[in-house]
Design an enzyme around this catalytic site. Structure first.
Site, PDB file in Angstrom:
ATOM      1  N   ASP A  97       0.850  -1.189   0.000  1.00  0.00           N
ATOM      2  CA  ASP A  97       0.000   0.000   0.000  1.00  0.00           C
ATOM      3  C   ASP A  97       0.885   1.238   0.000  1.00  0.00           C
ATOM      4  O   ASP A  97       2.080   1.161   0.279  1.00  0.00           O
ATOM      5  CB  ASP A  97      -0.878   0.029   1.252  1.00  0.00           C
ATOM      6  CG  ASP A  97      -1.990  -1.007   1.190  1.00  0.00           C
ATOM      7  OD1 ASP A  97      -2.310  -1.450   0.083  1.00  0.00           O
ATOM      8  OD2 ASP A  97      -2.522  -1.370   2.253  1.00  0.00           O
ATOM      9  N   THR A 156      -0.400   4.677   1.414  1.00  0.00           N
ATOM     10  CA  THR A 156      -0.660   5.528   2.572  1.00  0.00           C
ATOM     11  C   THR A 156      -0.283   4.840   3.874  1.00  0.00           C
ATOM     12  O   THR A 156      -0.768   3.753   4.181  1.00  0.00           O
ATOM     13  CB  THR A 156      -2.149   5.929   2.617  1.00  0.00           C
ATOM     14  OG1 THR A 156      -2.489   6.539   1.381  1.00  0.00           O
ATOM     15  CG2 THR A 156      -2.414   6.885   3.766  1.00  0.00           C
TER      16      THR A 156
END
Length: 981
Positions: free
Chosen positions: A365, A367
């Site tokens: 990912d 974030t």
């Protein structure tokens, strides 16, 4: 404090039928009545006054939320299991027979001592084995406690706070968001489209909708998979449904693939040892029979020799069976898992430690993992005016500004909040993007908490990764108002007008839409996360009817850009992964331009690499995806299903995949991947339950540590295996040669048991606790599930050291009496053999610290204190045994020159080891070690040195270039490294 309801009544409410529970529930006064009896408030939670006394009265009445621990075996049970080993039993019987013969048919001297010494040695071995297993069990129990502890959101004294799951009590008001695990049994006091997966408790596959007036029971252990709500706790710990289930569970710890492989290898080696033992016994019996036949008369004392032969043969089996192999894995896993917690890796499944060492791909990912997850709203556009500072200076009507900030306050999760500080950055609780918007409101002079308190919310449509937006509806004097926020390119499709600075609305033309999208793109190319804020006025709205959000005919209020800076350590961590042969990909729901900017800064997106969007990816066939895999580095605007598809295609192409995730919808991908890595801070309980490892600090750099430790575990096992097989090889061969030469076994049974203790328990402890070395990341990944544990380099070391040990022992066996002027086959003679053999193992244990052809075995020698302690203890005990063992160990004290000679003979293992390591062998091993690995490692080290001194790097090998460019297209001869690329 007097309580009006007992815990049995509360438990009965949870356990009773729906109709019966409803009757009891209503008799207690429903939600309000039960809250009153539990001295709590459904809005403000437990009273602040109770906290000062530590909720003692409440705990005394209803108990705490500590779940029962799974029953574990006591030390005595483990000791009894160790005593039931077949070879140990046989050896004890033989030792008892020897002891009886020594007492009742004595020769000269105290011949009963050997039998007694063997029994004591067996007792010591079993005690050490039981103690080791007990300590490992205790370590795993401690890790389980850490693993089971998690944070729960509660409301106390009118304020939301986060506490440990073990610190919630009956009467607590808990906040339940999508993805949370229900922390204890309770009843619903507020629900907004809250659905719960109860399959873990009831077996029902369909999620059930929960509400105050409908299905109001919430059972601990279940997962909230949609919506949000609040619950009042009525049963905790052992009184809860999940606690009662745990009390009936006793699931044994499953063996890891490496433990299974070593168990199989131990059986094979044991069979080889049994063959040698039988051969030694037969040879000794043949010579014994010849001696008996030639003897003038029968002597009953001759039976003692048969018992001795039998004891030696059984002892050879005990030594040959490498029960230390599984022990070494257990020690290494327990030690590594404990150390990994310090490196922010909480291992939930032991096998993940091993598998991560062989990972070839990481799908990460963005974030919070690659970025700091410290969101700051930096710039934006409100009602036609741009701003680049906060608070902005705008000539916009106050009514428009109020709409923006009311939307920010209302159209966010109720549990999201920020704590402002004068001397440090604000503290975020909840979704970090929403927190950034709330901080923006605070800086603009708005009190979001006051807005929430004074505003009635009719309906909240929670954020959905499929919709890429979130909406909230509230009643107004003229009807209803809906606020919507989400990805600009998605939300703008549903907009029909734009709010102007004076509060008027103008139609949204295609030209204006294009301008707004271009502005959004300009923010994204700066690496900013973009959001579009909209509003809609409605005459009518029925929450019961409007199941789907009415997110059409919207009016654009604002577009904002939120900065989430990349973590400083990420570019270096990504480079380490690429040097280690791992292909790092970014999979994010963000705008593709934002994703590309962050990926470039992180070093993930390289020249020639491919970045694409989820909708485009979803249209591809499996064959088309497979063709793109060598270049696909960024997948933006992706759905959880896109991540799952990517993982499935990588695994179908024989990649070993580690994937990160934090959301509830990430659970399928986390379960599907070889190693699922859930985020410890931002991750939902559902994601954590589906994962194999929890990254406690949400930091990509911590993922690198998991790879490092995974490779370290595999190396430590190989080191121990190399050491143990050398001992087996030399001990069995010397025993056989001694028997064939009519000299019996030069190593006595009690001595072999001591050697067994050295090479099993102590060596497992020493070599299984080596810490990872950064050089582990300078080689390609190993597929542990398919790897052959013995490499050509290891076989070379085992044979070379084994032959050396056999030669020196045979030399002392046949020429020792002449060299040291001792009586042939006397205790002095055999003590020289025994001492040289043990010191050969001690020095070879140092050699075994390296098993991949490294020249310097003393590298980082003093970083492993356990190794040093084991070596020192072994030497001290050996001196004691030789000098004071006497009849029990068949030893005689040595002179200084004999000590020096035998130690030097043993120390010969060190220079010999260096010579053996420089002897070339074919190294195209199928599991990923070989000449190419050494070449890559040398190139990378040299380039690091050249960069340090300001020199340009040397041209890398083709494979290294493929690695660096993330292409993974090796020649056929390299297929062992990254099978399937």
């Amino acid at each position: 404090m007097a309580w009006e309801v007992d815990k049995e009544t509360l438990v009965a409410i949870m356990e009773g039928s729906d109709e019966g529970s409803r009757v009891q529930y209503e008799q207690l006064g429903g939600v309000e009545g039960l809250a009153d009896k539990l001295k709590t408030d459904i809005r403000d939670g437990l009273l602040a006054e109770e906290e000062s006394e530590g909720y003692r009265s409440r705990i005394f009445q209803y108990g705490d939320n500590q779940y029962p621990e799974a029953p574990t075996k006591s030390w005595l049970e483990l000791f009894w299991e160790a005593c039931q080993d077949t070879t140990i039993i046989i050896l004890c019987i033989a030792a008892l027979v020897s002891l009886a013969l020594g007492i009742f048919v004595p020769e000269e001297g105290a011949d009963w001592i050997e039998g007694a010494a063997i029994l004591i040695a067996v007792l010591l071995v079993t005690v050490v084995t039981a103690t080791n297993e007990y300590q490992q069990e205790q370590q795993f129990q401690e890790l389980n406690k850490v693993k089971e502890n998690r944070i729960v959101k509660v409301i106390r004294g009118g304020k939301q706070r986060e506490v440990s799951i073990h610190d919630i009590y009956v009467g607590d008001i808990c906040v339940v968001d999508c993805g949370d695990q229900i922390p204890a049994d309770g009843i619903v006091v507020f629900a907004d489209d809250l659905t719960v997966d109860q399959s873990v408790m009831t077996g029902e596959t369909d999620s059930l909708e929960k509400s105050v007036d409908g299905d109001w029971k919430l059972m601990s252990g279940c997962q909230a998979d949609a919506g949000m709500g609040r619950m009042m706790i009525i049963a905790t710990g052992e009184q809860s449904q999940w606690g009662k289930t745990l009390m009936n569970l006793n699931q044994p710890r499953m063996e890891t693939p490496l433990q299974q492989s070593l168990g199989d290898m131990a059986q094979m080696i044991g069979l080889g040892g049994m063959f040698v033992a039988v051969a030694v016994f037969i040879v000794l019996m043949v010579y014994w029979s010849i001696d008996i036949y030639k003897a003038p008369e029968w002597e009953w004392e001759s039976l003692r020799e048969i018992v001795d032969f039998f004891i030696i043969s059984v002892t050879i089996i005990v030594v040959a069976i490498p029960e230390g192999l599984p022990l070494a894995v257990t020690i290494s896993l327990a030690y590594s898992m404990k150390q990994m917690v310090r490196d922010q890796n909480l291992v939930r499944k032991m096998a993940a430690c091993e598998t991560m060492g062989g990972a070839t791909d990481i799908c990460s990912d963005k974030t919070g993992t690659l970025t700091e997850n410290k969101m700051t709203l930096e710039m934006g556009w409100i009602a036609g005016e741009e701003f680049t500072s906060v608070p902005p200076s705008l000539s916009v009507d106050n009514g428009v500004v109020h709409l923006v900030h009311e939307g920010i306050a209302i159209n966010s999760a109720p549990s999201t909040r920020v704590e402002m500080h004068e001397d440090r950055p604000p503290t975020f609780v909840g979704n970090k993007t929403e927190c950034a918007l709330l901080v923006f409101s605070v800086h603009c002079g708005f009190d979001y908490e006051e807005i929430r308190k004074n505003t009635e919310v009719a309906k909240i449509y929670a954020f959905s990764s499929a919709r890429k937006k979130m909406s909230a509806v509230l009643p107004t004097a003229s009807g209803f108002r809906m606020y919507c926020k989400g990805a600009p390119e998605i939300v703008l499709r549903d907009c029909i007008s734009v709010m102007k600075g004076d509060g008027s609305e103008v139609p949204l033309t295609e030209g204006m839409r294009t301008q707004l999208l271009e502005y959004q793109e300009s923010l994204a190319t700066k690496g900013l996360r973009t959001l579009c804020l909209c509003v809609r006025h409605m005459d009518e709205f029925n929450p019961a009817v409007e199941v789907d959000p009415p997110e059409t005919d919207l009016t654009v209020l604002a577009i904002v850009g939120i900065r989430d800076p990349i973590r400083k350590e990420v570019p270096e961590a990504v480079e380490k992964c690429q040097n280690a042969g791992l292909f790092v990909r970014m999979v994010t729901g963000d705008n593709i331009n934002t994703a590309k900017k962050i990926a470039e800064e992180a070093g993930i997106l390289t020249p020639g690499g491919l970045a694409m969007e989820g909708p485009e990816f979803a249209k591809l066939t499996d064959e088309q995806i497979d063709a793109l895999l060598p270049r696909l580095q960024v997948l933006a605007r992706s759905l959880p299903l896109d991540k799952l598809t990517l993982v499935q295609r990588l695994m179908a192409n024989k990649h070993v995949v580690g994937v990160t995730g934090d959301g509830t919808n990430d659970a399928p991908a986390l379960k599907q991947a070889d190693v699922g890595l859930a985020m410890g801070i931002a991750g939902t309980d559902v994601a954590k339950e589906a994962s194999d490892i929890i990254i406690l600090d949400d930091n990509f750099n911590s993922i690198v540590f998991s790879v490092l430790w995974g490779r370290c575990i595999f190396d430590n096992i190989r080191k121990f295996l190399q050491f143990q097989l050398t001992v087996n090889f030399s001990a069995l061969l010397v025993a056989f040669i001694g028997a064939m030469a009519q000299k019996g076994s030069p190593l006595k049974a009690i001595q072999l048991l001591w050697v067994n203790l050295i090479m099993d328990t102590m060596a497992a402890l020493a070599l299984g606790t080596e810490r990872p070395h950064p050089d582990l990341l300078d080689r390609p990944p190993i597929n542990i599930n398919k790897a052959w544990l013995l490499s050509n380099v290891m076989i070379k070391n085992i044979i070379g050291q084994g032959i050396y040990q056999v030669i020196i022992l045979c030399f002392i066996l046949f020429a020792g009496p002449l060299v040291w002027y001792v009586e042939d086959e006397s205790d002095y003679h055999y003590t020289l053999i025994f001492n040289a053999f043990v010191f050969a193992q001690i020095f070879n244990e140092i050699n075994s610290r390296k098993c991949n052809g490294e020249l310097n075995v003393f590298d980082k020698f003093f970083t492993n204190k356990i190794f040093g302690v084991v070596i020192v203890v072994t030497v001290i005990l050996q001196v004691v045994i030789v000098e004071f063992g006497g009849a029990a160990f068949h030893t005689a004290g040595l002179t200084w020159d004999q000590w020096i000679a035998t130690i030097l003979i043993g120390a010969g293992s060190l220079p010999l080891g260096l010579i053996i390591r420089v002897v070339p062998v074919p190294r195209m091993d199928a599991w990923g070690f070989g000449d190419i690995e050494q070449k890559l490692r040398s190139e990378r080290k040299l380039n690091r040195l050249r960069a340090k001194h300001g020199h340009p790097p040397i041209a890398p090998s083709n494979f290294a270039m493929d690695n660096k460019a993330n292409k993974h297209e090796p020649e056929d001869e390299y297929n062992g490294y990254n099978e399937g690329y």
